[in-house]
Design a protein around this motif. Sequence first.
Motif, PDB file in Angstrom:
ATOM      1  N   ASN A  11       0.837  -1.200   0.000  1.00  0.00           N
ATOM      2  CA  ASN A  11       0.000   0.000   0.000  1.00  0.00           C
ATOM      3  C   ASN A  11       0.866   1.241   0.000  1.00  0.00           C
ATOM      4  N   LEU A  12       0.323   2.307  -0.559  1.00  0.00           N
ATOM      5  CA  LEU A  12       0.992   3.601  -0.558  1.00  0.00           C
ATOM      6  C   LEU A  12      -0.074   4.675  -0.481  1.00  0.00           C
ATOM      7  N   GLN A  13       0.192   5.710   0.302  1.00  0.00           N
ATOM      8  CA  GLN A  13      -0.690   6.875   0.324  1.00  0.00           C
ATOM      9  C   GLN A  13       0.156   8.092  -0.042  1.00  0.00           C
ATOM     10  N   VAL A  14      -0.340   8.861  -1.005  1.00  0.00           N
ATOM     11  CA  VAL A  14       0.341  10.082  -1.440  1.00  0.00           C
ATOM     12  C   VAL A  14      -0.673  11.206  -1.475  1.00  0.00           C
ATOM     13  N   VAL A  15      -0.163  12.432  -1.536  1.00  0.00           N
ATOM     14  CA  VAL A  15      -1.052  13.579  -1.653  1.00  0.00           C
ATOM     15  C   VAL A  15      -1.519  13.701  -3.096  1.00  0.00           C
ATOM     16  N   SER A  16      -2.564  14.470  -3.274  1.00  0.00           N
ATOM     17  CA  SER A  16      -3.185  14.642  -4.583  1.00  0.00           C
ATOM     18  C   SER A  16      -2.456  15.736  -5.362  1.00  0.00           C
ATOM     19  N   ASP A  17      -1.238  15.421  -5.751  1.00  0.00           N
ATOM     20  CA  ASP A  17      -0.377  16.369  -6.444  1.00  0.00           C
ATOM     21  C   ASP A  17       0.372  15.609  -7.529  1.00  0.00           C
ATOM     22  N   ILE A  18       0.394  16.147  -8.722  1.00  0.00           N
ATOM     23  CA  ILE A  18       1.044  15.450  -9.840  1.00  0.00           C
ATOM     24  C   ILE A  18       2.515  15.194  -9.555  1.00  0.00           C
ATOM     25  N   ASP A  19       3.135  16.012  -8.700  1.00  0.00           N
ATOM     26  CA  ASP A  19       4.540  15.799  -8.346  1.00  0.00           C
ATOM     27  C   ASP A  19       4.751  14.524  -7.533  1.00  0.00           C
ATOM     28  N   ALA A  20       3.691  13.963  -6.983  1.00  0.00           N
ATOM     29  CA  ALA A  20       3.797  12.691  -6.255  1.00  0.00           C
ATOM     30  C   ALA A  20       3.981  11.516  -7.215  1.00  0.00           C
ATOM     31  N   MET A  21       3.877  11.772  -8.505  1.00  0.00           N
ATOM     32  CA  MET A  21       4.029  10.719  -9.507  1.00  0.00           C
ATOM     33  C   MET A  21       5.372   9.997  -9.367  1.00  0.00           C
ATOM     34  N   ALA A  22       6.443  10.726  -9.053  1.00  0.00           N
ATOM     35  CA  ALA A  22       7.756  10.094  -8.901  1.00  0.00           C
ATOM     36  C   ALA A  22       7.730   9.068  -7.773  1.00  0.00           C
ATOM     37  N   THR A  23       7.060   9.382  -6.683  1.00  0.00           N
ATOM     38  CA  THR A  23       6.936   8.451  -5.562  1.00  0.00           C
ATOM     39  C   THR A  23       6.130   7.224  -5.972  1.00  0.00           C
ATOM     40  N   VAL A  24       5.059   7.443  -6.720  1.00  0.00           N
ATOM     41  CA  VAL A  24       4.212   6.341  -7.192  1.00  0.00           C
ATOM     42  C   VAL A  24       5.014   5.406  -8.101  1.00  0.00           C
ATOM     43  N   VAL A  25       5.771   5.983  -9.027  1.00  0.00           N
ATOM     44  CA  VAL A  25       6.579   5.172  -9.953  1.00  0.00           C
ATOM     45  C   VAL A  25       7.623   4.372  -9.183  1.00  0.00           C
ATOM     46  N   GLU A  26       8.307   5.027  -8.260  1.00  0.00           N
ATOM     47  CA  GLU A  26       9.337   4.341  -7.471  1.00  0.00           C
ATOM     48  C   GLU A  26       8.732   3.187  -6.670  1.00  0.00           C
ATOM     49  N   TRP A  27       7.593   3.426  -6.046  1.00  0.00           N
ATOM     50  CA  TRP A  27       6.912   2.376  -5.282  1.00  0.00           C
ATOM     51  C   TRP A  27       6.506   1.208  -6.183  1.00  0.00           C
ATOM     52  N   PHE A  28       5.984   1.509  -7.369  1.00  0.00           N
ATOM     53  CA  PHE A  28       5.480   0.456  -8.260  1.00  0.00           C
ATOM     54  C   PHE A  28       6.611  -0.380  -8.858  1.00  0.00           C
ATOM     55  N   ASN A  29       7.823   0.157  -8.891  1.00  0.00           N
ATOM     56  CA  ASN A  29       8.953  -0.592  -9.454  1.00  0.00           C
ATOM     57  C   ASN A  29       9.201  -1.912  -8.751  1.00  0.00           C
ATOM     58  N   GLN A  30       8.798  -2.028  -7.484  1.00  0.00           N
ATOM     59  CA  GLN A  30       9.015  -3.281  -6.751  1.00  0.00           C
ATOM     60  C   GLN A  30       8.279  -4.462  -7.380  1.00  0.00           C
ATOM     61  N   PHE A  31       7.286  -4.192  -8.215  1.00  0.00           N
ATOM     62  CA  PHE A  31       6.502  -5.268  -8.824  1.00  0.00           C
ATOM     63  C   PHE A  31       7.056  -5.713 -10.174  1.00  0.00           C
ATOM     64  N   ASN A  32       8.138  -5.076 -10.614  1.00  0.00           N
ATOM     65  CA  ASN A  32       8.801  -5.478 -11.849  1.00  0.00           C
ATOM     66  C   ASN A  32       9.779  -6.590 -11.493  1.00  0.00           C
ATOM     67  N   ASN A  33       9.244  -7.793 -11.383  1.00  0.00           N
ATOM     68  CA  ASN A  33      10.036  -8.948 -10.969  1.00  0.00           C
ATOM     69  C   ASN A  33       9.495 -10.197 -11.649  1.00  0.00           C
TER      70      ASN A  33
END
Length: 155
Positions: A11-33
């Motif tokens: 799970n991840l919670q981020v603020v509603s800001d397009i700049d949070a996209m970098a955090t979302v991408v970094e978090w999702f990278n863990q599933f590239n396995n």
Amino acid sequence: METNLAPHNSNLQVVSDIDAMATVVEWFNQFNNTRISYQTWLEGQTALLEGFTNVVRHAHSHLSPETPVDLEVQISSQYFQICIWDRGDIFDLEAAIECFNQEINQKNFNPLDHESQWGCIFLLKLKKDYGWTISYIHELGNRNCLLLRKKLAIS
């Protein structure tokens, strides 16, 4: 490529800001396995980024940038699932997707004329061509969930 490993949730919670996209991408990278194919991961990443962008630009446009966006990924031996929760107004995604399904089948359809609806067009393609189940439901607590799920081949 899917293996019989224990289920994986994150799970991840981020603020509603397009700049949070970098955090979302970094978090999702863990599933590239090796638990899911690269293509499935890439489809999921693209859907996640489209969904997150839509929350920020549309669902939360009238709310504070501090409004949280909740993200969850679940991987089991049967499916790969992404949930994106927003606190905006309910939107009839299924009707929008069906509308584009009808429009896309017309000879004169030009996706460039529908830039603001590219997300719906993309989700329709995931559903029709790549086997994703897509729904958008209103939950208790004034939250909406974009649910993206792909059945995995069991090896």
